[in-house]
Design a protein around this motif. Structure first.
Motif, mmCIF file in Angstrom:
data_model
loop_
_atom_site.group_PDB
_atom_site.id
_atom_site.type_symbol
_atom_site.label_atom_id
_atom_site.label_comp_id
_atom_site.label_asym_id
_atom_site.label_seq_id
_atom_site.Cartn_x
_atom_site.Cartn_y
_atom_site.Cartn_z
ATOM 1 N N ASP A 44 0.894 -1.583 -0.033
ATOM 2 C CA ASP A 44 -0.038 -0.090 0.616
ATOM 3 C C ASP A 44 0.853 0.596 0.569
ATOM 4 O O ASP A 44 2.015 1.015 0.427
ATOM 5 C CB ASP A 44 -1.344 -0.044 1.064
ATOM 6 C CG ASP A 44 -2.397 1.172 0.777
ATOM 7 O OD1 ASP A 44 -3.541 0.186 0.914
ATOM 8 O OD2 ASP A 44 -2.233 1.908 1.202
ATOM 9 N N LEU B 94 -0.144 4.008 1.800
ATOM 10 C CA LEU B 94 -0.107 4.645 3.076
ATOM 11 C C LEU B 94 0.417 3.655 3.564
ATOM 12 O O LEU B 94 -0.178 2.937 4.424
ATOM 13 C CB LEU B 94 -1.372 4.606 3.732
ATOM 14 C CG LEU B 94 -2.295 5.977 3.355
ATOM 15 C CD1 LEU B 94 -3.414 5.897 3.844
ATOM 16 C CD2 LEU B 94 -1.713 7.167 3.667
ATOM 17 N N ARG C 217 3.733 2.735 -3.984
ATOM 18 C CA ARG C 217 2.727 3.321 -5.391
ATOM 19 C C ARG C 217 3.450 1.859 -5.839
ATOM 20 O O ARG C 217 4.373 1.316 -5.867
ATOM 21 C CB ARG C 217 2.426 4.395 -5.680
ATOM 22 C CG ARG C 217 2.125 5.442 -5.074
ATOM 23 C CD ARG C 217 2.443 6.743 -5.628
ATOM 24 N NE ARG C 217 1.514 6.742 -7.001
ATOM 25 C CZ ARG C 217 0.013 7.057 -6.650
ATOM 26 N NH1 ARG C 217 0.186 7.757 -6.467
ATOM 27 N NH2 ARG C 217 -0.244 6.924 -7.527
HETATM 28 C C1 LIG Z 1 -10.801 2.020 -0.745
HETATM 29 S S1 LIG Z 1 -8.995 1.307 -0.146
HETATM 30 C C2 LIG Z 1 -9.525 0.008 -0.083
HETATM 31 C C3 LIG Z 1 -8.753 -0.918 0.558
HETATM 32 C C4 LIG Z 1 -8.375 -2.666 1.171
HETATM 33 N N1 LIG Z 1 -8.120 -3.018 -0.659
HETATM 34 C C5 LIG Z 1 -9.901 -2.767 0.498
HETATM 35 O O1 LIG Z 1 -11.099 -3.644 -0.145
HETATM 36 O O2 LIG Z 1 -10.430 -2.852 2.351
HETATM 37 C C6 LIG Z 1 -8.020 1.834 -1.760
HETATM 38 C C7 LIG Z 1 -6.448 1.542 -1.091
HETATM 39 O O3 LIG Z 1 -5.290 1.553 -2.159
HETATM 40 C C8 LIG Z 1 -4.127 1.949 -1.930
HETATM 41 N N2 LIG Z 1 -3.611 2.925 -3.565
HETATM 42 C C9 LIG Z 1 -4.392 3.380 -3.893
HETATM 43 N N3 LIG Z 1 -3.599 3.923 -4.826
HETATM 44 C C10 LIG Z 1 -3.075 3.284 -5.059
HETATM 45 C C11 LIG Z 1 -0.780 2.841 -5.756
HETATM 46 N N4 LIG Z 1 -1.260 3.500 -6.743
HETATM 47 N N5 LIG Z 1 -0.771 2.027 -5.133
HETATM 48 C C12 LIG Z 1 -0.531 1.396 -3.524
HETATM 49 N N6 LIG Z 1 -1.983 1.374 -2.701
HETATM 50 C C13 LIG Z 1 -3.075 2.645 -3.692
HETATM 51 C C14 LIG Z 1 -4.528 3.709 -1.098
HETATM 52 O O4 LIG Z 1 -3.892 3.449 -0.360
HETATM 53 C C15 LIG Z 1 -5.811 2.661 -0.006
HETATM 54 O O5 LIG Z 1 -5.592 2.096 0.896
#
Ligand SMILES: C[S@@+](CC[C@H](N)C(=O)[O-])C[C@H]1O[C@@H](n2cnc3c(N)ncnc32)[C@H](O)[C@@H]1O
Length: 234
Positions: A98, A100, A125
């Motif tokens: 992730d 974050l 990322r």
């Molecule tokens: C809406 S949350 C969904 C989290 C989890 N997969 C769930 O279904 O509960 C989207 C997650 O994707 C991560 N995220 C978004 N774009 C990303 C990227 N390019 N690379 C890594 N993580 C990413 C965000 O930080 C966030 O924690």
């Protein structure tokens, strides 16, 4: 944990008390941390069990999951679907990624406290991690839920999958429509749609899109961080 036990029954997962305890402790840990940092909007336990646990394990009878030894979860957030899958698949190795960092620290803390030793987290990322030799085309399976639309998601995820491996994209009722818009991206990135499997175990209609990686992802993909979302391949 009644709803989880019911789901176990339908999915033919043995009802192991130690496993159920790991789920319960993970949920309690997330709900406690959620008072300090934003991890999930879901605060009711029954809702949590259905939307986070049952939803996450819906693919556990798919051959793509059963046969995988290494799994990466892109955009895992508070560990979904990665942690629930890792609890029932303790013979498999999981990497949870992730962008974050603070969410990953919570996963590290909780997986250690429930004794789950097949999970590691990686901060970054997807677009950047996929350029790292330790991760690129190294996994039998990539899973991802609620991260991006299918075209963008394919660019985030397929670079991590080895040729012959699979991407399982957790999607809602609009999976067919999303797929239509992502056909070109999937082809360019080395994938092929195998099937869209409807999974309606409890109160929701979800679809899992199964993409096989049939050839290597060209070196220029993924493009630099932010570009896949700004200029999706279509
Ligand atoms: C809406 S949350 C969904 C989290 C989890 N997969 C769930 O279904 O509960 C989207 C997650 O994707 C991560 N995220 C978004 N774009 C990303 C990227 N390019 N690379 C890594 N993580 C990413 C965000 O930080 C966030 O924690």
């Amino acid at each position: 944990m009644k709803k989880l036990k019911e789901a176990f029954g339908k999915l033919h997962i043995p009802e192991d008390e130690a496993i159920l305890e790991q789920y319960e402790k993970y949920m309690e840990g997330i709900l406690l941390w959620n008072e300090k940092i934003n991890l999930t909007a879901i605060k009711e336990r029954e809702d949590f069990i259905i939307k986070h646990f049952v939803d996450s394990i819906l693919c556990c009878n798919f051959p793509e999951y059963v046969n995988a030894e290494s799994v990466i979860d892109i955009g895992t957030g508070a560990g979904f679907p990665g942690v629930p899958l890792a609890i029932i698949g303790q013979d498999k190795e999981f990497v949870l990624a992730d962008s974050l960092h603070k969410r990953l620290k919570v996963i590290d803390d909780l997986t250690a406290s429930i004794g789950l030793d097949n999970v590691t987290t990686v901060h970054g990322r997807a677009e950047e991690l996929a350029r790292n030799r330790d991760y690129r085309e190294k996994f039998d399976l990539c899973v991802s839920r609620a991260v991006a639309n299918m075209s963008v998601l394919t660019e985030y995820c397929l670079p991590f999958v080895r040729v012959g491996g699979f991407l399982l994209a957790y999607k809602g009722p609009d999976a067919e429509k999303e797929m239509g818009q992502a056909e070109k991206a999937i082809k360019i990135l080395g994938g092929k749609l195998r099937r869209i499997e409807a999974v309606n175990l409890v109160d929701f209609d979800h679809n899992i899109i199964v993409i096989e990686k049939i050839k290597e992802t060209p070196a220029k993909y993924p493009r630099k961080a932010g570009t896949p979302a700004k200029e999706p391949i279509n």
